[in-house]
Design an enzyme around this catalytic site. Structure first.
Site, PDB file in Angstrom:
ATOM      1  N   ASP A   1       0.880  -1.176   0.000  1.00 13.15           N
ATOM      2  CA  ASP A   1       0.000   0.000   0.000  1.00 13.15           C
ATOM      3  C   ASP A   1       0.918   1.226   0.000  1.00 13.15           C
ATOM      4  O   ASP A   1       1.077   1.918   1.002  1.00 13.15           O
ATOM      5  CB  ASP A   1      -0.865  -0.068   1.258  1.00 13.15           C
ATOM      6  N   SER A   2       1.529   1.437  -1.149  1.00 12.08           N
ATOM      7  CA  SER A   2       2.639   2.403  -1.215  1.00 12.08           C
ATOM      8  C   SER A   2       2.240   3.683  -1.908  1.00 12.08           C
ATOM      9  O   SER A   2       1.158   3.790  -2.490  1.00 12.08           O
ATOM     10  CB  SER A   2       3.777   1.771  -2.005  1.00 12.08           C
ATOM     11  N   THR A   3       3.151   4.638  -1.881  1.00  9.92           N
ATOM     12  CA  THR A   3       3.026   5.824  -2.723  1.00  9.92           C
ATOM     13  C   THR A   3       3.382   5.404  -4.157  1.00  9.92           C
ATOM     14  O   THR A   3       3.623   4.229  -4.429  1.00  9.92           O
ATOM     15  CB  THR A   3       3.994   6.918  -2.219  1.00  9.92           C
TER      16      THR A   3
END
Ligand code: SAM
Length: 283
Positions: free
Chosen positions: A155-157
């Site tokens: 759940d990253s940038t």
């Protein structure tokens, strides 16, 4: 005087939200962090000028990144979450009593702190005893892991700044090794619509596909993200995400605002232009 938050969704397209109040603005060691409130989207968090979470539509993203893999394998016990400092993914995961531990690896302590202060609607479960918070780079963290996790959620940038390493071949290969023999990897997979997002999405898919025997893409409509059309990747060593026990998931009695088991299957039915982007994707 009116104050507007404006984000460039492409070089010639902008998306704006009228801001009621700016609550926080500071540069951390890793990125520019801003929190604002608005009438339409409620409180929202941006990192380096890109939308991360809004109070109004975060449920769509967090339902889809968590409940899809959990419905495919409801026996998941050990989870690794990478990024996700706003807490929304953890909030959904802790609803499963079957999950024994969640390692949350977030690079930026400031995002955790700010989310606890201004985004209680997502950060509300970060203190849950099953959650082990590790403040480090997810790319480095997975390097030493082997055969440990049932589920990894990335759940990253986006693929630049601190998140860049989480879109590399090295990272996906290490995720493969860190997963058990029936492990699942789910990641935020960018958008197919504007060309720069589509290129990132193609690259991500190509790299994941080179490691995992099962690699599928599913979609959701997230109004505050570029074009509103957002994709998630589902990769697994074993499970086809379309073969799952809907009755079993429904028997858990989890109330969700977006996810349901009909939508689960439907979300893997992709528009033709997206299928083409994924299939004509050799380099
Ligand atoms: N839902 C969001 C989106 O896709 O727009 C993602 C939200 S979450 C806030 C993303 C988090 O990933 C950020 O807090 C950021 O600090 C974290 N992050 C970025 N690069 C990272 C890395 N290499 N390791 C661990 N966490 C990272």
């Amino acid at each position: 005087m009116e104050l507007w938050y404006t984000e460039e969704h492409s070089e010639s397209v902008r998306f704006s939200i009228k801001v009621s109040k700016q609550l926080y603005s500071e540069k951390s060691e890793y990125q520019q962090i801003d929190v604002m409130t608005s009438e339409e989207f409620g409180t929202f968090l941006t990192l380096d000028g890109l939308m991360m979470v809004t109070e109004k539509d975060e449920f769509i993203y967090h339902d889809m990144i968590v409940h899809v893999p959990m419905a495919v394998n409801p026996s998941v016990k050990k989870v690794l979450v990478i990024g996700a400092g706003d807490g929304g993914t953890v909030r959904e995961l802790v609803r499963y009593q079957s999950i024994e531990s969640i390692d949350l690896v977030e690079i930026d302590e400031k995002v955790i702190e700010i989310s606890k202060q201004y985004l209680p609607f997502t950060a509300c479960a970060l203190e849950e005893p099953r959650v082990n918070l590790r403040l480090e780079d997810g790319l480095r963290f997975v390097r030493s892991k082997q055969d440990e996790y049932d589920l990894i959620i990335v759940d990253s940038t986006d693929p630049f700044g601190p998140g860049e390493g989480l879109f590399t071949k090295e990272f996906y290969g290490n995720c493969y090794t860190a997963l058990k023999e029936d492990g699942i990897l789910v990641n935020q997979h960018e958008s197919p619509f504007y060309s720069s997002d589509a290129a990132a999405m193609q690259m991500t898919h190509r790299r994941i596909r080179s490691f995992f025997p099962v690699s599928r893409v599913y979609q959701a409509h997230i109004p505050s993200y570029p074009s509103g059309h957002w994709l998630f990747g589902f990769a697994s060593k074993k499970y086809d995400p379309l073969i799952f026990d809907a009755q079993k998931w429904n028997s858990l009695g989890l109330k969700t605002k977006y996810y349901n088991t009909d939508l689960h299957s439907g979300s893997f039915a992709l528009p033709n232009y997206v299928k083409e982007l994924l299939e004509n994707n050799l380099y």
